[in-house]
Design an enzyme around this catalytic site. Structure first.
Site, PDB file in Angstrom:
ATOM      1  NE  ARG A 167      -3.453  -2.310   2.677  1.00  0.00           N
ATOM      2  CZ  ARG A 167      -4.562  -2.942   1.759  1.00  0.00           C
ATOM      3  NH1 ARG A 167      -4.979  -2.254   1.090  1.00  0.00           N
ATOM      4  NH2 ARG A 167      -4.804  -4.320   2.260  1.00  0.00           N
ATOM      5  CG  ASP A 205       9.884  -9.998   4.419  1.00  0.00           C
ATOM      6  OD1 ASP A 205       9.463  -8.968   5.076  1.00  0.00           O
ATOM      7  OD2 ASP A 205      10.530 -10.793   5.173  1.00  0.00           O
ATOM      8  CB  ILE A 252       1.781   5.817  -3.222  1.00  0.00           C
ATOM      9  CG1 ILE A 252       2.262   6.786  -2.420  1.00  0.00           C
ATOM     10  CG2 ILE A 252       0.125   5.201  -3.196  1.00  0.00           C
ATOM     11  CD1 ILE A 252       1.554   7.951  -2.677  1.00  0.00           C
ATOM     12  CG  HIS A 253       6.559   7.324  -1.543  1.00  0.00           C
ATOM     13  ND1 HIS A 253       6.723   8.335  -2.272  1.00  0.00           N
ATOM     14  CD2 HIS A 253       6.026   7.535  -0.397  1.00  0.00           C
ATOM     15  CE1 HIS A 253       5.990   9.165  -1.523  1.00  0.00           C
ATOM     16  NE2 HIS A 253       5.681   8.745  -0.199  1.00  0.00           N
ATOM     17  CE1 TYR A 279      17.208  -1.748  13.692  1.00  0.00           C
ATOM     18  CE2 TYR A 279      15.764  -2.428  12.118  1.00  0.00           C
ATOM     19  CZ  TYR A 279      16.006  -2.659  13.446  1.00  0.00           C
ATOM     20  OH  TYR A 279      15.399  -3.412  14.339  1.00  0.00           O
ATOM     21  CG  ASP A 280      17.316   3.910   5.957  1.00  0.00           C
ATOM     22  OD1 ASP A 280      17.771   2.512   5.370  1.00  0.00           O
ATOM     23  OD2 ASP A 280      16.355   4.462   5.172  1.00  0.00           O
TER      24      ASP A 280
END
Length: 207
Positions: A15, A78, A17-18, A163-164
């Protein structure tokens, strides 16, 4: 003159959209004639429980469920963070490492506390993404992408999510959260996995 071939229809089980836009752009740049839809186009389709024990299993569960529900080829992914010194954890539990699904701050704080005494040479980790394509007839393919790096001791950067802020990719001096969206998409594990899907989509959908 024969009529023009219609684009193949394909669903991405999300869901977000990006994420749909990212995959649509990748397929378009590859010259594939595909109409990509997101889960929002099928509001009655329920979410799938991720009961697999690997990223690939969870991606396949979601892709097959979507393909059965809407009768169209479906893609699902995933992903998560795998820390070397933790034997690959958090792995599939990345989004709920602190106990509650999707609490990025608590997940990050717990992981940093667990790694507090680990020195930089042993703070290697990678983001891994498994992307699966499933057809309504049961045909399936899985590809993977990974982004290796080193974990910082403190979060840096205001972009991205999860975790970026603590993963500094190999060859970079900034964390994933400090990269622009374009920079991150060019090297990200998900971007790599989605690009690896291009020949799979071309083969299975004749797109």
């Amino acid at each position: 003159m024969s009529p023009a071939k219609q684009p193949a229809r394909l669903v991405l089980a999300t869901r977000n959209i990006h994420k749909v836009g990212e995959l649509r752009a990748i397929l378009g740049r590859a010259g594939l004639r595909v109409e990509l839809l997101g889960t929002d186009a099928f509001p009655d389709v329920p979410d799938v429980r991720e009961t697999g024990v690997t990223f690939a299993e969870n991606a396949l569960l979601k892709a097959h469920a979507m393909a059965r529900a809407c009768g169209l080829p479906a893609i699902a992914d995933d992903s998560g963070l795998c820390v070397d010194v933790l034997g690959g954890a958090p792995g599939i539990f990345s989004a709920r490492w602190a106990g509650r699904h999707g609490n990025d701050r608590e997940n990050l704080e717990l992981l940093l506390a667990q790694l507090e005494d680990i020195e930089p040479p042993h703070r290697g980790a990678h983001f891994l993404c498994a992307a699966a394509l499933a057809l309504p007839d049961g045909t399936e393919r899985v590809v993977e992408g990974r982004l290796r790096g080193t974990l910082r001791r403190k979060p840096v950067g205001g972009g991205g999510f999860g975790y970026d802020p603590i993963l500094e990719p190999e060859g970079h001096s900034r964390t994933c959260a400090e990269l622009s969206a374009e920079e991150k998409n060019a090297i990200s594990h998900r971007g790599q996995a989605f690009r690896a899907l291009v020949p799979v989509v071309r083969e299975l959908l004749d797109a």
